[in-house]
Design a protein around this motif. Sequence first.
Motif, short mmCIF file in Angstrom:
data_model
loop_
_atom_site.label_atom_id
_atom_site.label_comp_id
_atom_site.label_asym_id
_atom_site.label_seq_id
_atom_site.Cartn_x
_atom_site.Cartn_y
_atom_site.Cartn_z
N MET A 1 0.85 -1.20 0.00
CA MET A 1 0.00 0.00 0.00
C MET A 1 0.88 1.24 0.00
N ALA A 2 0.56 2.22 -0.90
CA ALA A 2 1.32 3.45 -0.98
C ALA A 2 0.55 4.57 -0.31
N LYS A 3 1.22 5.30 0.58
CA LYS A 3 0.61 6.46 1.21
C LYS A 3 1.56 7.64 1.06
N PHE A 4 1.07 8.69 0.41
CA PHE A 4 1.87 9.87 0.18
C PHE A 4 1.31 11.05 0.97
N VAL A 5 2.20 11.97 1.34
CA VAL A 5 1.81 13.21 2.01
C VAL A 5 2.22 14.37 1.13
N LEU A 6 1.26 15.22 0.78
CA LEU A 6 1.52 16.41 -0.03
C LEU A 6 1.30 17.63 0.85
N ALA A 7 2.34 18.43 1.03
CA ALA A 7 2.23 19.64 1.83
C ALA A 7 2.68 20.82 0.99
N GLY A 8 1.99 21.94 1.14
CA GLY A 8 2.39 23.11 0.36
C GLY A 8 1.68 24.37 0.79
N LYS A 9 2.17 25.50 0.27
CA LYS A 9 1.48 26.78 0.52
C LYS A 9 0.13 26.74 -0.17
N ALA A 10 -0.86 27.25 0.52
CA ALA A 10 -2.22 27.20 -0.02
C ALA A 10 -2.35 27.92 -1.35
N ASP A 11 -1.49 28.95 -1.62
CA ASP A 11 -1.59 29.72 -2.86
C ASP A 11 -0.58 29.28 -3.91
N ARG B 1 -3.09 5.97 -1.33
CA ARG B 1 -3.64 6.87 -0.33
C ARG B 1 -2.79 8.14 -0.27
N VAL B 2 -3.44 9.27 -0.01
CA VAL B 2 -2.72 10.53 0.06
C VAL B 2 -3.33 11.39 1.16
N HIS B 3 -2.48 12.11 1.86
CA HIS B 3 -2.91 13.06 2.89
C HIS B 3 -2.39 14.44 2.50
N ASN B 4 -3.29 15.41 2.37
CA ASN B 4 -2.92 16.75 1.97
C ASN B 4 -2.79 17.67 3.18
N ILE B 5 -1.73 18.48 3.18
CA ILE B 5 -1.53 19.47 4.24
C ILE B 5 -1.40 20.84 3.57
N GLU C 1 11.24 24.65 -0.90
CA GLU C 1 10.22 25.18 -1.80
C GLU C 1 8.89 24.49 -1.55
N SER C 2 7.84 25.00 -2.17
CA SER C 2 6.51 24.40 -2.11
C SER C 2 6.20 23.78 -3.47
N PRO C 3 5.66 22.55 -3.47
CA PRO C 3 5.24 21.73 -2.32
C PRO C 3 6.38 20.86 -1.79
N LEU C 4 6.08 20.19 -0.67
CA LEU C 4 6.95 19.16 -0.10
C LEU C 4 6.19 17.84 -0.17
N VAL C 5 6.82 16.84 -0.79
CA VAL C 5 6.15 15.55 -0.99
C VAL C 5 7.01 14.44 -0.40
N TRP C 6 6.36 13.58 0.40
CA TRP C 6 7.08 12.40 0.88
C TRP C 6 6.16 11.18 0.90
N ARG C 7 6.79 10.02 0.98
CA ARG C 7 6.03 8.77 1.03
C ARG C 7 6.16 8.16 2.41
N GLU D 1 -8.33 30.68 -0.60
CA GLU D 1 -9.58 31.17 -0.04
C GLU D 1 -10.19 30.14 0.91
N THR D 2 -10.16 28.86 0.48
CA THR D 2 -10.71 27.79 1.33
C THR D 2 -9.92 27.65 2.62
N ARG D 3 -8.58 27.65 2.50
CA ARG D 3 -7.74 27.48 3.70
C ARG D 3 -7.90 28.65 4.65
N SER D 4 -8.02 29.86 4.11
CA SER D 4 -8.22 31.04 4.97
C SER D 4 -9.55 30.96 5.71
N SER D 5 -10.58 30.47 4.99
CA SER D 5 -11.89 30.31 5.63
C SER D 5 -11.83 29.27 6.74
N LEU D 6 -11.11 28.17 6.47
CA LEU D 6 -10.97 27.13 7.49
C LEU D 6 -10.22 27.64 8.71
N ALA D 7 -9.16 28.45 8.46
CA ALA D 7 -8.39 29.01 9.58
C ALA D 7 -9.26 29.92 10.43
#
Length: 465
Positions: free
Chosen positions: A1-11, A33-37, A61-67, A113-119
């Motif tokens: 099973m592959a699980k990746f994490v994608l993290a980055g600046k919202a913009d 599977r993937v988890h977004n941050i 830099e953005s994004p940062l990706v790891w497995r 816009e979505t991330r700012s609303s969530l914050a």
Amino acid sequence: MAKFVLAGKADCPYYAKAELLADALRRSLPNFRVHNISVLPDEWKEWLESTCQRNGWKHDESPLVWRELVEQGGKGMLLGGFSDFLDYCQDYYGITSDMSTDVAETIAAENLETRSSLAAEELRRPSLTQPLHVWITGALSSTCQILIPSLLSAEAFPGVAAVALHLLDLEGDEEDMQRLKTEAEDLALGVLHQVTVHTNLDEAFHEATVVLLLDDFAEDKGDETTEDRKRRAMRMCERYREYGRLIDGRASRQVKAIVSGDSFVNLRCSLLVENAPSIPSHQFVATASQLESEARAVVAEKMNVRPSDVTGVIVWGNISGSSVIDLQRAKVFNYRGAVRGPASFSQSVLQILQDRKWVETEFQQQVRRRRAFVVSKAGRAAGISAANGILRVLKAWHGAYGQDEAFSLGLLCTGLFNLPNDVLLSVPVTCVDGKWSVLLDVTVDGKLQEELKLCADELRQEKEI
């Protein structure tokens, strides 16, 4: 099973491209599977530096990706940025991205816009909701991980709109704790208000309304010496005295605390009581439900019925030491004997067995061997039965059972059964309106009195370590 994490600046448009590429993989590969941050732009630099420092990575830099190494364990494997992720997907999965920069920038603006609303919503939510603060010690134990989904359901805390889950493990690795936090959040259960993780006592038990204590210092090595056990007990005592003081100073006055585990269960609970003098002692209990369930399973095997067909088993004494499994109130349903009745018909276990020697000797030994057998085969504590026992006590405490439902529970028994006032022993109880009451319609004969005195002496000796 592959699980990746994608993290980055919202913009970040490249983060948007990575998200869309991951979505394509998720649709094509059932085990992907993937988890977004998504991180706000003004928080990105600090977040990136902290994450890279914790994992020993270099990335700027953005994004940062790891497995995530789901099968092997250990820290994740860094892939890099968007171009590295794109190359990886092309090489391994034959899937690429043809999104234009204009489209990516549009999606990035929507993400911001979505991330700012969530914050903003995250800042506003605490003022609207007063969550139930649940603290769990020994959070990396298998029991805790089995327990978490059930704690975030209506059956554990009926009528509660929000639960703040605080996970504490003083021996825990920071990365493992963060992974546990992510897994709890990924359950996406509506009642979950927030998850925090802790590897020290700086914030421990603040505003706690429920505390589940699972770090029991159990030892599975057969070559442990008397001195080893003494050192282990001293460490445990020091920790639980500190737990008691912190609960006394920081927790809600209505806090409910449940101690569970395989070692020093009564002693750990009594140390909390002694060191939290401003909180009523009946709000600290030691669960014997696991031992009680194991006893029911042994009886069921003997009588060729299901464990759920056996009720009314009582555990007296020192839950993880010298205890007595009592069948005086035990009933069995669906027993295929000479006398039968409808599904609601029950019979006395002792009257059917008529084997006093088995009940007093072999049965007691089989119950004690049962958990040891599970631990030896699994290589860890019996997490499922422990979690089930804790849930049963929690549900009773919050009104799920009537006054006819009896439990075995460790608590102070002042003035009852001629038991010592300063020793916490397991006794049969019921729970009505959130208050535990000791069952008085049980027979405590001379033999049982002597056995309970021996249990009390054993607990006093443990205290003196």
